[in-house]
Design a protein around this motif. Structure first.
Motif, short mmCIF file in Angstrom:
data_model
loop_
_atom_site.label_atom_id
_atom_site.label_comp_id
_atom_site.label_asym_id
_atom_site.label_seq_id
_atom_site.Cartn_x
_atom_site.Cartn_y
_atom_site.Cartn_z
N MET A 49 0.82 -1.21 0.00
CA MET A 49 0.00 0.00 0.00
C MET A 49 0.86 1.26 0.00
SD MET A 49 -3.00 0.90 2.74
CE MET A 49 -3.92 2.44 2.65
N VAL A 50 1.93 1.25 0.78
CA VAL A 50 2.85 2.40 0.78
C VAL A 50 3.41 2.63 -0.62
CG1 VAL A 50 5.09 3.22 1.59
CG2 VAL A 50 3.47 2.29 3.22
N THR A 51 3.78 1.54 -1.29
CA THR A 51 4.31 1.65 -2.65
C THR A 51 3.24 2.15 -3.62
OG1 THR A 51 5.76 -0.22 -2.15
CG2 THR A 51 5.56 0.42 -4.45
N GLN A 52 2.03 1.60 -3.50
CA GLN A 52 0.94 1.98 -4.41
C GLN A 52 0.61 3.47 -4.33
OE1 GLN A 52 -2.76 -0.04 -3.56
NE2 GLN A 52 -3.95 1.41 -4.78
N TYR A 53 0.37 3.95 -3.10
CA TYR A 53 -0.02 5.35 -2.97
C TYR A 53 1.17 6.29 -3.06
CZ TYR A 53 -4.69 3.79 -1.83
OH TYR A 53 -5.94 3.22 -1.90
N GLY A 54 2.33 5.82 -2.62
CA GLY A 54 3.53 6.64 -2.77
C GLY A 54 3.85 6.89 -4.23
N SER A 55 3.54 5.92 -5.11
CA SER A 55 3.79 6.10 -6.54
C SER A 55 2.96 7.25 -7.11
CB SER A 55 3.49 4.81 -7.30
OG SER A 55 2.10 4.52 -7.30
N LYS A 56 1.75 7.44 -6.57
CA LYS A 56 0.91 8.56 -7.03
C LYS A 56 1.54 9.90 -6.66
CE LYS A 56 -3.50 6.07 -6.87
NZ LYS A 56 -3.78 6.18 -8.33
N LEU A 57 2.16 9.96 -5.50
CA LEU A 57 2.84 11.19 -5.10
C LEU A 57 4.05 11.47 -5.99
CD1 LEU A 57 2.78 10.97 -1.19
CD2 LEU A 57 1.37 12.40 -2.66
N VAL A 58 4.78 10.42 -6.32
CA VAL A 58 5.94 10.59 -7.20
C VAL A 58 5.49 11.08 -8.57
CG1 VAL A 58 7.83 9.39 -8.36
CG2 VAL A 58 7.31 8.86 -5.98
N VAL A 59 4.42 10.49 -9.10
CA VAL A 59 3.90 10.90 -10.41
C VAL A 59 3.43 12.35 -10.37
CG1 VAL A 59 2.03 10.54 -12.08
CG2 VAL A 59 3.29 8.58 -11.17
N ALA A 60 2.75 12.74 -9.29
CA ALA A 60 2.29 14.12 -9.16
C ALA A 60 3.48 15.08 -9.12
CB ALA A 60 1.44 14.27 -7.90
N PHE A 61 4.55 14.69 -8.42
CA PHE A 61 5.75 15.53 -8.35
C PHE A 61 6.40 15.67 -9.72
CE2 PHE A 61 10.40 15.71 -7.95
CZ PHE A 61 10.52 16.94 -7.32
N LEU A 62 6.51 14.56 -10.45
CA LEU A 62 7.12 14.61 -11.78
C LEU A 62 6.28 15.45 -12.75
CD1 LEU A 62 8.27 10.88 -12.19
CD2 LEU A 62 9.71 12.88 -11.77
N SER A 63 4.95 15.35 -12.62
CA SER A 63 4.08 16.16 -13.48
C SER A 63 4.23 17.64 -13.17
CB SER A 63 2.62 15.72 -13.30
OG SER A 63 2.45 14.37 -13.67
N LEU A 64 4.28 17.97 -11.87
CA LEU A 64 4.47 19.37 -11.48
C LEU A 64 5.82 19.89 -11.95
CD1 LEU A 64 3.56 21.89 -9.92
CD2 LEU A 64 4.54 20.85 -7.85
N GLN A 65 6.83 19.06 -11.84
CA GLN A 65 8.16 19.44 -12.28
C GLN A 65 8.16 19.74 -13.78
OE1 GLN A 65 11.22 16.33 -12.51
NE2 GLN A 65 12.53 17.63 -11.23
N HIS A 66 7.44 18.93 -14.54
CA HIS A 66 7.36 19.14 -15.98
C HIS A 66 6.66 20.46 -16.31
CE1 HIS A 66 6.79 18.30 -20.23
NE2 HIS A 66 5.49 18.54 -20.09
N VAL A 67 5.54 20.74 -15.62
CA VAL A 67 4.80 21.98 -15.85
C VAL A 67 5.68 23.19 -15.58
CG1 VAL A 67 2.85 23.39 -15.08
CG2 VAL A 67 2.55 20.93 -15.44
N LEU A 68 6.38 23.17 -14.45
CA LEU A 68 7.26 24.30 -14.09
C LEU A 68 8.39 24.47 -15.10
CD1 LEU A 68 7.48 23.79 -10.22
CD2 LEU A 68 6.14 25.50 -11.45
N ARG A 69 8.94 23.35 -15.54
CA ARG A 69 10.05 23.43 -16.50
C ARG A 69 9.58 24.03 -17.83
NH1 ARG A 69 11.62 18.59 -15.98
NH2 ARG A 69 10.56 17.70 -17.76
N VAL A 70 8.38 23.61 -18.27
CA VAL A 70 7.84 24.14 -19.52
C VAL A 70 7.53 25.62 -19.40
CG1 VAL A 70 5.84 24.03 -21.07
CG2 VAL A 70 6.96 21.92 -20.34
#
Length: 294
Positions: A49-70
């Motif tokens: 469960m930690v891995t499952q939900y933690g992966s959503k946080l990682v994806v959200a961080f990567l998406s935010l990072q992409h938006v800021l970079r663009v």
């Protein structure tokens, strides 16, 4: 000089150095503890469960990072899905796979629920309120477990259930889970009330053990049997208080998730789902880790 009598030490060859390299690794209690805990159903599920939900946080961080970079680059458009990141896509697939595995693993979850409902009738909780709360929780899980299993099997075309019926059953199953979570919060309020009553009764009858046992006074202070018993009783109350607080965090994490999935279309984004799920999973993992400590 001649070597003393006895066996001569065996010289290590290359094979021993390579294949026997773990001979230099001492026993590790943390590793033993992890294996012991992950070998339980709860430990395995919480780690997943930690891995499952933690992966959503990682994806959200990567998406935010992409938006800021663009945006910093001056572009006006960006890839909305996973922030255009191949890593985020792979992490999303991992999270989906773990979610699938956890659901499959829960198919037989109705059996311990039945066992629990039998046990609370033979060994009821200390108050009528807690007894009825647990009864309703048991019935809510008896509704949740089979409905979730039916929806899961139908989604993989194993049993014939229409997509419309699947959606209705899934909403009903999650609402049953939401009932369990809300009742658990009420359960914790009652548990805390009973704990405070016990603490007051203990303070009136025995007071607090003095002097306090600290590392600096451990060797110099000899506590009597009664003082030691009093100290042990207070330690048990402190442990119970910590368990209630930990369970509060677990269910405060679950509550937004159950409300989110109880409504068609949901209420919150995947990032918030990841955050609340990680809170619940981490608190549950912490409690289980302590419970399996020697």
């Amino acid at each position: 000089m001649s070597r003393p009598a006895g066996k001569a030490p065996r010289a290590l060859n290359t094979t021993d150095l390579v294949l026997g390299s773990f001979s230099n690794v001492p026993p590790n209690e943390t590793l033993n503890h992890a294996i012991r805990y992950l070998g339980t159903w709860s430990g395995f599920d919480k780690a997943m469960m930690v891995t499952q939900y933690g992966s959503k946080l990682v994806v959200a961080f990567l998406s935010l990072q992409h938006v800021l970079r663009v945006r910093l680059a001056g572009a006006k458009t960006f890839h909305a899905e996973h922030g255009g990141s191949s890593v985020a896509k792979r992490i999303t697939r991992l999270g989906g796979l773990i979610s699938d595995a956890r659901t499959l693993y829960r198919i037989w979850g109705i059996l311990p629920m039945i066992q629990w409902m039998i046990s609370i009738e033979r060994n009821p909780p200390p108050t009528r309120l807690l007894h009825n709360i647990e009864r309703i929780q048991g019935w809510s899980m008896l509704l949740y477990c089979p409905l979730e299993a039916i929806c899961y099997l139908a989604s993989h075309s194993i049993i014939p259930v229409s997509a419309h019926a699947q959606g209705r059953m899934m909403l009903l199953s999650v609402r049953a889970w939401a009932v369990y979570v809300m009742l658990q919060l009420l359960h914790l309020v009652e548990d805390n009330r009973l704990l405070r009553l016990r603490a007051r009764a203990l303070e009136r009858s025995r007071g607090h053990p003095t002097p306090a046992r600290t590392p600096s006074t451990e060797k110099n202070v000899q506590l009597g049997d009664e003082q030691e018993q009093t100290r042990q009783l207070w330690k048990e109350l402190d442990a119970r208080k910590e368990a209630i607080l930990n369970q509060l965090w677990v269910n405060l994490g679950y509550l937004p998730l159950t409300l989110h999935w109880s409504v068609p279309g949901g209420l919150i984004s995947d990032a918030w789902v990841g955050l609340f799920g990680t809170v619940a999973a981490s608190a549950g993992l912490k409690a289980g880790w302590r419970a399996t400590a020697k």
